[in-house]
Design a protein around this motif. Structure first.
Motif, PDB file in Angstrom:
ATOM      1  N   GLY A 109     -10.460 -17.887  28.426  1.00 15.22           N
ATOM      2  CA  GLY A 109      -9.411 -17.346  27.714  1.00 15.22           C
ATOM      3  C   GLY A 109      -8.062 -17.813  28.144  1.00 15.22           C
ATOM      4  O   GLY A 109      -6.951 -18.066  27.288  1.00 15.22           O
ATOM      5  N   MET A 110      -7.952 -17.226  29.350  1.00 14.90           N
ATOM      6  CA  MET A 110      -6.380 -17.302  29.930  1.00 14.90           C
ATOM      7  C   MET A 110      -5.955 -18.665  30.081  1.00 14.90           C
ATOM      8  O   MET A 110      -4.676 -19.011  29.746  1.00 14.90           O
ATOM      9  CB  MET A 110      -6.494 -16.628  31.462  1.00 14.90           C
ATOM     10  N   TYR A 111      -7.016 -19.513  30.324  1.00 19.20           N
ATOM     11  CA  TYR A 111      -6.560 -21.063  30.578  1.00 19.20           C
ATOM     12  C   TYR A 111      -6.114 -21.485  29.227  1.00 19.20           C
ATOM     13  O   TYR A 111      -5.359 -22.275  29.151  1.00 19.20           O
ATOM     14  CB  TYR A 111      -7.549 -21.806  31.062  1.00 19.20           C
ATOM     15  N   ASN A 112      -6.813 -21.098  28.109  1.00 17.75           N
ATOM     16  CA  ASN A 112      -6.641 -21.707  26.822  1.00 17.75           C
ATOM     17  C   ASN A 112      -5.393 -21.206  26.098  1.00 17.75           C
ATOM     18  O   ASN A 112      -4.874 -21.693  25.500  1.00 17.75           O
ATOM     19  CB  ASN A 112      -7.844 -21.076  26.034  1.00 17.75           C
ATOM     20  N   VAL A 113      -4.998 -19.839  26.647  1.00 17.74           N
ATOM     21  CA  VAL A 113      -3.642 -19.232  26.311  1.00 17.74           C
ATOM     22  C   VAL A 113      -2.658 -20.520  26.606  1.00 17.74           C
ATOM     23  O   VAL A 113      -1.728 -20.680  25.906  1.00 17.74           O
ATOM     24  CB  VAL A 113      -3.443 -17.880  26.630  1.00 17.74           C
ATOM     25  N   GLY A 114      -2.631 -20.843  27.934  1.00 18.37           N
ATOM     26  CA  GLY A 114      -1.878 -21.886  28.347  1.00 18.37           C
ATOM     27  C   GLY A 114      -1.909 -23.140  27.818  1.00 18.37           C
ATOM     28  O   GLY A 114      -0.965 -23.691  27.576  1.00 18.37           O
ATOM     29  N   TYR A 115      -3.023 -23.420  27.549  1.00 17.48           N
ATOM     30  CA  TYR A 115      -3.345 -24.811  27.001  1.00 17.48           C
ATOM     31  C   TYR A 115      -2.778 -24.855  25.417  1.00 17.48           C
ATOM     32  O   TYR A 115      -2.089 -25.860  25.091  1.00 17.48           O
ATOM     33  CB  TYR A 115      -4.807 -25.117  26.784  1.00 17.48           C
ATOM     34  N   GLN A 116      -2.916 -23.856  24.696  1.00 15.66           N
ATOM     35  CA  GLN A 116      -2.386 -24.032  23.397  1.00 15.66           C
ATOM     36  C   GLN A 116      -0.975 -23.886  23.559  1.00 15.66           C
ATOM     37  O   GLN A 116      -0.189 -24.567  22.859  1.00 15.66           O
ATOM     38  CB  GLN A 116      -2.734 -22.650  22.574  1.00 15.66           C
ATOM     39  N   HIS A 117      -0.297 -23.092  24.411  1.00 19.39           N
ATOM     40  CA  HIS A 117       1.226 -22.989  24.643  1.00 19.39           C
ATOM     41  C   HIS A 117       1.942 -24.233  24.944  1.00 19.39           C
ATOM     42  O   HIS A 117       2.870 -24.528  24.286  1.00 19.39           O
ATOM     43  CB  HIS A 117       1.405 -21.641  25.724  1.00 19.39           C
ATOM     44  N   PHE A 118       1.285 -24.739  25.941  1.00 20.09           N
ATOM     45  CA  PHE A 118       1.971 -26.105  26.416  1.00 20.09           C
ATOM     46  C   PHE A 118       1.869 -26.992  25.446  1.00 20.09           C
ATOM     47  O   PHE A 118       2.426 -28.137  25.418  1.00 20.09           O
ATOM     48  CB  PHE A 118       1.417 -26.332  27.765  1.00 20.09           C
ATOM     49  N   GLY A 119       0.525 -27.125  24.609  1.00 20.09           N
ATOM     50  CA  GLY A 119       0.224 -28.026  23.580  1.00 20.09           C
ATOM     51  C   GLY A 119       1.150 -27.909  22.729  1.00 20.09           C
ATOM     52  O   GLY A 119       1.621 -28.947  22.069  1.00 20.09           O
ATOM     53  N   ALA A 120       1.369 -26.807  22.102  1.00 19.45           N
ATOM     54  CA  ALA A 120       2.639 -26.409  21.050  1.00 19.45           C
ATOM     55  C   ALA A 120       3.744 -27.055  21.514  1.00 19.45           C
ATOM     56  O   ALA A 120       4.685 -27.770  20.721  1.00 19.45           O
ATOM     57  CB  ALA A 120       2.812 -25.091  20.856  1.00 19.45           C
ATOM     58  N   LEU A 121       4.109 -27.115  22.687  1.00 26.15           N
ATOM     59  CA  LEU A 121       5.879 -27.446  23.254  1.00 26.15           C
ATOM     60  C   LEU A 121       5.439 -29.062  23.298  1.00 26.15           C
ATOM     61  O   LEU A 121       6.596 -29.709  23.702  1.00 26.15           O
ATOM     62  CB  LEU A 121       5.811 -26.871  24.606  1.00 26.15           C
ATOM     63  N   GLY A 122       4.497 -29.719  23.507  1.00 23.77           N
ATOM     64  CA  GLY A 122       4.115 -31.000  23.728  1.00 23.77           C
ATOM     65  C   GLY A 122       4.303 -31.313  25.188  1.00 23.77           C
ATOM     66  O   GLY A 122       4.724 -32.530  25.573  1.00 23.77           O
ATOM     67  N   GLN A 123       3.875 -30.369  26.078  1.00 22.59           N
ATOM     68  CA  GLN A 123       3.914 -30.645  27.475  1.00 22.59           C
ATOM     69  C   GLN A 123       2.660 -30.688  28.268  1.00 22.59           C
ATOM     70  O   GLN A 123       2.798 -30.387  29.389  1.00 22.59           O
ATOM     71  CB  GLN A 123       4.976 -29.398  27.920  1.00 22.59           C
TER      72      GLN A 123
END
Length: 387
Positions: A72-86
């Protein structure tokens, strides 16, 4: 560890009844038994001794929750950076660290508020501190959206501990699962934070241009009729928006294996809940017609929303679940059936697992009652025949 043990043993006489710091007895006992098995011995009667006490049982459940929490912690970062296109430029460490920093404060608030209230009640009553919040304190953050304000988490935890557990007498006496009581409280008190399009991720802190970005969960998309947007494999892995610990079915299944192997969780409830969900999903597929949500493949219902997490960690709560063998099959099957029925037939409540479990928590004693009465009736008939 020996130094810690010596410290507790040295200070123990000072917190006994009649001693200067007797009012700290419950707190001292809770911390001492958290690290070490008590040396208490039986004084009378017949007792069965086991090295696994309630704290150790709760510890195993926490261990089973770790895979889902870390993912879940990893997925939070995954969704975040995915939203930024990074995503392509961000490393695994970047993703996990961002998620850790977002999730850790929620966990800290949950434990500080919850354990604080538990300690106050224990001291006031002169009882030992209940161990149940070791699990509830982690379950509550894991069923929350990561962008839930910390003050909301604190209120929800306080409500769950006081009105979901302590008013009934504490751990072992509660009717409903305390973690679900916390989520239900927020769901009805602050629905905008718990459902809809703005339920999951905040991209603030990196790029002000995307401050406040939110991503709709698969449940919200499905309820809106966009069932074609669901990627089954990503949903199974957990790389989708959702509450912190509920997205990865694989991580949840690892936890299920731990609970089953150790005998802590009821495999009957887990299996029957899945069977109930599959049955209702298939039934809805048959009568779907033009309803795209009803036409959603039945297996997809098991890997989106909180279905898997609820079936493994919530429905199996030994306090609020059914206790008889046959009762567990009935209890679990109805949870799975109602969860899918609620989420599909009533889109206003896209996550039906929470409501289904709380409803069946209420009826669990009634299910056990009729199972026991049925057994008594059959035995009485056999006794009359033998006579």
């Amino acid at each position: 560890m020996k130094a810690i043990k010596n410290f507790f043993e040295k200070t123990q006489p000072h917190v006994q009844k009649g001693a200067k710091f007797h009012w700290l007895h419950s707190t001292h006992d809770a911390l001492f038994t958290l690290f070490f098995v008590p040396k208490n011995t039986s004084k009378s009667g017949t007792h069965i001794h086991d090295f696994i006490d309630l704290k150790r049982t709760m510890g195993i459940v926490v261990l089973a929750l770790v895979p889902a929490l870390l993912f879940g912690m990893y997925n939070v970062g995954y969704q975040h950076f995915g939203a930024l296109g990074q995503l392509e430029t961000a490393s695994f460490f970047d993703l996990f660290l961002f998620g850790l920093l977002k999730v850790l404060p929620i966990i800290v608030v949950s434990y500080v508020v919850g354990l604080g209230i538990e300690f106050i009640f224990a001291q006031f009553r002169g009882h030992e501190v209940n161990e149940g919040f070791l699990v509830s304190g982690l379950l509550i953050p894991m069923v929350m959206p990561v962008n839930t304000p910390l003050w909301m988490i604190a209120i929800a935890v306080a409500f769950a501990v006081i009105f979901g557990k302590e008013v009934f007498g504490g751990t072992g006496m509660n009717i409903w699962n305390p973690a679900l009581v916390a989520r239900a409280f927020l769901f009805f008190a602050y629905p905008g934070q718990m459902s809809g399009d703005s339920v999951w991720i905040s991209a603030s802190g990196i790029d002000k241009a995307v401050d406040g970005f939110t991503g709709a969960t698969p449940m919200a998309l499905a309820a809106a009729g966009h069932t074609d947007a669901l990627n089954t494999w990503n949903a199974f892995l957990g790389l989708i928006p959702g509450s912190i610990g509920e997205t990865s079915t694989i991580a949840i299944l690892i936890g299920a294996l731990v609970l089953i192997v150790t005998g802590i969780g009821s495999w009957r409830i887990m299996v029957s809940t899945v069977l109930g969900g599959l049955f209702m999903g298939l039934l809805l597929n048959i009568f779907a017609g033009d309803n795209s949500y009803m036409a959603l493949p039945f297996y997809d219902h098991l890997i989106i929303g909180g279905f898997a997490f609820g079936a493994i960690f919530m429905a199996t709560d030994p306090v609020s679940a059914a206790q008889t063998v046959k009762g567990k099959w009935i209890y679990g099957f109805l949870i799975g059936l109602l969860a899918i029925l609620i989420r599909v037939v009533n889109p206003a409540y896209p996550e039906g697992m929470m409501l289904a479990i709380l409803l069946m928590n209420t009826f669990a004693p009634l299910i056990d009652h009729y199972v026991v009465e049925g057994n008594i009736s059959r035995r009485m008939k056999r006794a009359k025949v033998n006579v």
